[in-house]
Write an enzyme that holds these catalytic residues in place. Structure first.
Site, PDB file in Angstrom:
ATOM      1  N   PRO A  91       0.837  -1.206   0.000  1.00 14.03           N
ATOM      2  CA  PRO A  91       0.000   0.000   0.000  1.00 14.03           C
ATOM      3  C   PRO A  91       0.869   1.251   0.000  1.00 14.03           C
ATOM      4  O   PRO A  91       1.801   1.372   0.794  1.00 14.03           O
ATOM      5  CB  PRO A  91      -0.793  -0.124   1.307  1.00 14.03           C
ATOM      6  CG  PRO A  91      -0.787  -1.576   1.621  1.00 14.03           C
ATOM      7  CD  PRO A  91       0.530  -2.085   1.136  1.00 14.03           C
ATOM      8  N   GLU A  92       0.577   2.157  -0.910  1.00 11.89           N
ATOM      9  CA  GLU A  92       1.309   3.420  -0.977  1.00 11.89           C
ATOM     10  C   GLU A  92       0.414   4.527  -0.427  1.00 11.89           C
ATOM     11  O   GLU A  92      -0.651   4.262   0.121  1.00 11.89           O
ATOM     12  CB  GLU A  92       1.743   3.681  -2.419  1.00 11.89           C
ATOM     13  CG  GLU A  92       2.640   2.582  -2.974  1.00 11.89           C
ATOM     14  CD  GLU A  92       3.064   2.819  -4.415  1.00 11.89           C
ATOM     15  OE1 GLU A  92       3.156   3.992  -4.836  1.00 11.89           O
ATOM     16  OE2 GLU A  92       3.301   1.832  -5.127  1.00 11.89           O
TER      17      GLU A  92
END
Length: 276
Positions: free
Chosen positions: A2-3
Site C-alpha cells: 500500500p502506498e
C-alpha cells in the site's frame, strides 16, 4: 505494498468506524509485529482504556491518536485492518486484535507478517524512528519545488531510486513513481542531479496530481490490496504504464517496456520518456 493513496483511503475508512471507541483489551498473536515497546504486556498496558481520538497518515504510516499515546502502524506488503463484531471467527492471518468497549473489534491481518507497530507517548512519535527519518509528505506545504530541486541536485542516483527514497519524499512507491515519471515524460534512468529545474517541476506536479487522483479513486488494487472494509480501489483503471508491459502506450501506441532499476520492476514508454 500500500502506498500513500491506499493508506489515505484506509485512514479515511477506519475513521468512520473506530473514532471515539475505547480499547478494553489487546490480543497479540505474532509478537514480532510489535517493535516498541519490546515487551508485549507493556504494549497492551499502554493501550488499554485508551480512546481513539483521531487517525492520521504520515507517508505510508498510519497514526492512531489515543488519549495519551500514539500507535504508528506500517502495513508493509499486505497488512490490512478490518472491524468486526466481538465473537466473530478470527481469520488465519490475524495477528493483533484491539477489543472495544462497545463489543466491536479492530483486527490487524498480515499474510506476510512484515507489518510493524510502534507505540509512543503522544507528541513523541516524530522524534524517533521510524517517523523521524521521513521526508515531507507530498501533500505537505514543505514539499515545494525548491526543496525537491535542491534534494535532487545533491545526488547522482537515478530519479526512479530517488523518488522511492522515503527520506526525500514520503509516500511514493513503485506504482506511483512509474506513473509520475510517465506523466512528467522523464525516463526513470535519468540522473537526478542532471535534471533541469523545469523537469523537476514537471515531476513535482505530476506526483501531486497522480496521488490526488488516486486518492479520489480509492487507491489501486494490485494483487491483494483492498481498503479496511474490503472495497477495491479503482485507480488501476487509470494506470498508464505500471503493469502494462507489452501493452500499447495510451499516448503514442508503442509497447510499454519493463526494466529493472535497483531490483524494482520499472515500467516505461521509451518513446514518450526518452533518455537525454
Amino acid at each position: 505494498m500500500p502506498e500513500l493513496p491506499e493508506v489515505e483511503t484506509i485512514k479515511n475508512t477506519l475513521k468512520r468506524f473506530v473514532i471515539d471507541k475505547t480499547i478494553t483489551d489487546v490480543s497479540v498473536f505474532w509478537p514480532k509485529i510489535i517493535k516498541r515497546p519490546d515487551d508485549i504486556e507493556q504494549f497492551k498496558q499502554l493501550l488499554t482504556n485508551q480512546t481513539i481520538l483521531d487517525i492520521h497518515r504520515n507517508g505510508k504510516f498510519l497514526l492512531f491518536e489515543l488519549d495519551d499515546t500514539v500507535i504508528v502502524s506500517h502495513l508493509r506488503m499486505e497488512g490490512k485492518y478490518s472491524v468486526h463484531p466481538s465473537g466473530e471467527p478470527v481469520k488465519k492471518h490475524t495477528h493483533v486484535i484491539f477489543k472495544f468497549s462497545d463489543g466491536e473489534e479492530l483486527h490487524y491481518n498480515d499474510v506476510r507478517k512484515f507489518g510493524t507497530m510502534h507505540v509512543f507517548n503522544k507528541g513523541d512519535e516524530l522524534n524517533h524512528k521510524p517517523l523521524n527519518q521521513l521526508g515531507p509528505d507530498p501533500f505537505d506545504e514543505t514539499f515545494t519545488v525548491d526543496y525537491f530541486y535542491q534534494k535532487l541536485k545533491k545526488t547522482d542516483r537515478v530519479i526512479k531510486s530517488v523518488l522511492l527514497d522515503q527520506t526525500v519524499v514520503a509516500g511514493l512507491g513503485n506504482i506511483y513513481v512509474d506513473e509520475t515519471l510517465f506523466k512528467a515524460k522523464i525516463h526513470p534512468l535519468r540522473k537526478a542531479n542532471k535534471l533541469k529545474k523545469s523537469e523537476v517541476k514537471a515531476i513535482w506536479e505530476a506526483a501531486i496530481a497522480t496521488l490526488k487522483e488516486a486518492v479520489a479513486q480509492g487507491g489501486t488494487t494490485i494483487r491483494s490490496y483492498v481498503n479496511s472494509q474490503g472495497d477495491m480501489g479503482m485507480f488501476q483503471q487509470e494506470l498508464f504504464v505500471y503493469g502494462q508491459e507489452n501493452e500499447p502506450c495510451k499516448e503514442c501506441g508503442k509497447p510499454i517496456t519493463k526494466i529493472k532499476i535497483g531490483g524494482r520492476g520499472t515500467h516505461v514508454c521509451v518513446s514518450c520518456q526518452k533518455m537525454k
